[in-house]
Design a protein around this motif. Structure first.
Motif, PDB file in Angstrom:
ATOM      1  N   LEU A 115       0.831  -1.201   0.000  1.00 10.99           N
ATOM      2  CA  LEU A 115       0.000   0.000   0.000  1.00 10.99           C
ATOM      3  C   LEU A 115       0.871   1.259   0.000  1.00 10.99           C
ATOM      4  CD1 LEU A 115      -2.770   1.370   0.225  1.00 10.99           C
ATOM      5  CD2 LEU A 115      -2.576   1.179   2.716  1.00 10.99           C
ATOM      6  N   ALA A 116       1.916   1.264   0.837  1.00 14.06           N
ATOM      7  CA  ALA A 116       2.814   2.424   0.895  1.00 14.06           C
ATOM      8  C   ALA A 116       3.497   2.654  -0.452  1.00 14.06           C
ATOM      9  CB  ALA A 116       3.847   2.217   1.997  1.00 14.06           C
ATOM     10  N   ASN A 117       3.931   1.577  -1.085  1.00 13.25           N
ATOM     11  CA  ASN A 117       4.589   1.697  -2.395  1.00 13.25           C
ATOM     12  C   ASN A 117       3.621   2.223  -3.452  1.00 13.25           C
ATOM     13  OD1 ASN A 117       6.981   0.749  -1.340  1.00 13.25           O
ATOM     14  ND2 ASN A 117       6.638  -1.372  -1.985  1.00 13.25           N
ATOM     15  N   HIS A 118       2.388   1.726  -3.415  1.00  9.47           N
ATOM     16  CA  HIS A 118       1.387   2.152  -4.392  1.00  9.47           C
ATOM     17  C   HIS A 118       1.074   3.637  -4.232  1.00  9.47           C
ATOM     18  CE1 HIS A 118      -2.061   1.758  -7.096  1.00  9.47           C
ATOM     19  NE2 HIS A 118      -2.733   2.512  -6.223  1.00  9.47           N
ATOM     20  N   LEU A 119       0.900   4.082  -2.990  1.00 12.34           N
ATOM     21  CA  LEU A 119       0.593   5.487  -2.751  1.00 12.34           C
ATOM     22  C   LEU A 119       1.766   6.387  -3.132  1.00 12.34           C
ATOM     23  CD1 LEU A 119      -1.304   5.209   0.674  1.00 12.34           C
ATOM     24  CD2 LEU A 119      -2.276   5.429  -1.627  1.00 12.34           C
ATOM     25  N   SER A 120       2.991   5.934  -2.881  1.00 13.46           N
ATOM     26  CA  SER A 120       4.179   6.697  -3.277  1.00 13.46           C
ATOM     27  C   SER A 120       4.249   6.828  -4.790  1.00 13.46           C
ATOM     28  CB  SER A 120       5.443   6.019  -2.752  1.00 13.46           C
ATOM     29  OG  SER A 120       5.466   6.020  -1.334  1.00 13.46           O
ATOM     30  N   ALA A 121       3.885   5.748  -5.481  1.00 15.13           N
ATOM     31  CA  ALA A 121       3.899   5.777  -6.944  1.00 15.13           C
ATOM     32  C   ALA A 121       2.876   6.779  -7.473  1.00 15.13           C
ATOM     33  CB  ALA A 121       3.613   4.385  -7.497  1.00 15.13           C
ATOM     34  N   LEU A 122       1.722   6.858  -6.831  1.00 18.47           N
ATOM     35  CA  LEU A 122       0.702   7.825  -7.243  1.00 18.47           C
ATOM     36  C   LEU A 122       1.212   9.260  -7.087  1.00 18.47           C
ATOM     37  CD1 LEU A 122      -2.585   6.271  -5.744  1.00 18.47           C
ATOM     38  CD2 LEU A 122      -1.870   6.331  -8.140  1.00 18.47           C
ATOM     39  N   LEU A 123       1.919   9.500  -5.980  1.00 17.95           N
ATOM     40  CA  LEU A 123       2.469  10.840  -5.764  1.00 17.95           C
ATOM     41  C   LEU A 123       3.489  11.195  -6.845  1.00 17.95           C
ATOM     42  CD1 LEU A 123       2.940  10.856  -1.872  1.00 17.95           C
ATOM     43  CD2 LEU A 123       1.300  12.220  -3.204  1.00 17.95           C
TER      44      LEU A 123
END
Length: 243
Positions: A23-31
């Motif tokens: 989840l953290a990686n996915h949200l970082s990718a969105l940013l």
């Protein structure tokens, strides 16, 4: 009826499947892709909140299911005994004993279906359902879920059965439970009451009053009463039910 632990419609279902790192990686990718931080933060907050709600709901279902199962098991045992009794010489439907057993079995079947539906629904515990429906004894035993007029009707049928010398007369709606259920509930009640006594003693020392002293004595009497319960007697959830 929805409880505060009942999960609502799930948002971001694909994100709910990710573990913490994913989840953290996915949200970082969105940013990195330029997704507004406010939106990413909202997605994170919603997912974390939903996970907590689902966790609490699962615990709620586990607890309510256990409480209903403890209530249903003695009902199932009674139903099994009645069905076994019906297997002996009940071909004559004019026999008062057979009529009484059949009527009793019908009531037990109805109760079992209703209580099993409540267990599967997970919306109520036995005590909260009893409170909502104004049932007696806080719904402590399965017999509390049967209306009085039905109990009287069935009891009258058994009273009409001619008594045979040395034969044990069947008593419907006995308030008994299996000994293992009794011991489990008794252990939980003893622990809760001991903690309540500790809190009451502390309150009495910090805020001395006649009312505080009286509460300590009432809880001590309740602790003593717990040890005097009969082995097959229903056990209340809290010490207040001993009065």
């Amino acid at each position: 009826m929805e409880t505060e632990d009942t999960p609502k419609r799930i948002e971001y279902p694909s994100l709910m499947q990710l573990n913490k790192r994913e989840l953290a990686n996915h949200l970082s990718a969105l940013l990195r892709k330029g997704t507004p931080r406010l939106l990413v933060n909202r997605m994170r907050d919603v997912v974390l909140k939903q996970r907590e709600e689902l966790r609490r709901h699962k615990i709620h279902l586990t607890v309510t299911g256990k409480l209903w199962s403890e209530l249903i098991r003695p009902l199932q045992a009674e139903r099994k005994n009645v069905r076994a009794s019906l297997s002996y010489k009940t071909e004559d439907d004019t026999d008062p004993r057979a009529a009484a057993l059949l009527a009793y079995k019908e009531v037990l079947d109805t109760l079992l279906n209703r209580m099993d539906s409540l267990r599967q629904g997970g919306e109520y515990t036995p005590s909260t359902y009893a409170l909502a429906k104004n049932l007696p004894n806080h719904g402590l035993h399965w017999t509390d879920f049967c209306p009085v007029h039905i109990k009287l009707r069935v009891s009258d049928l058994f009273d009409a059965v001619p008594h045979k010398p040395k034969a044990k007369r069947k008593v419907p709606f006995e308030r008994i439970v299996q000994e293992d259920i009794h011991e489990q509930r008794k252990h939980r009640l003893r622990e809760r009451t001991t903690k309540a006594l500790l809190r009451a003693n502390q309150d009495s020392l910090l805020n001395p009053s006649d009312a505080a002293d009286a509460l300590v004595q009432r809880i001590k009497v309740a602790l003593s009463a717990i040890e005097k319960l009969d082995p097959n007697e229903p056990v209340p959830t809290t010490w207040h039910g001993l009065y």
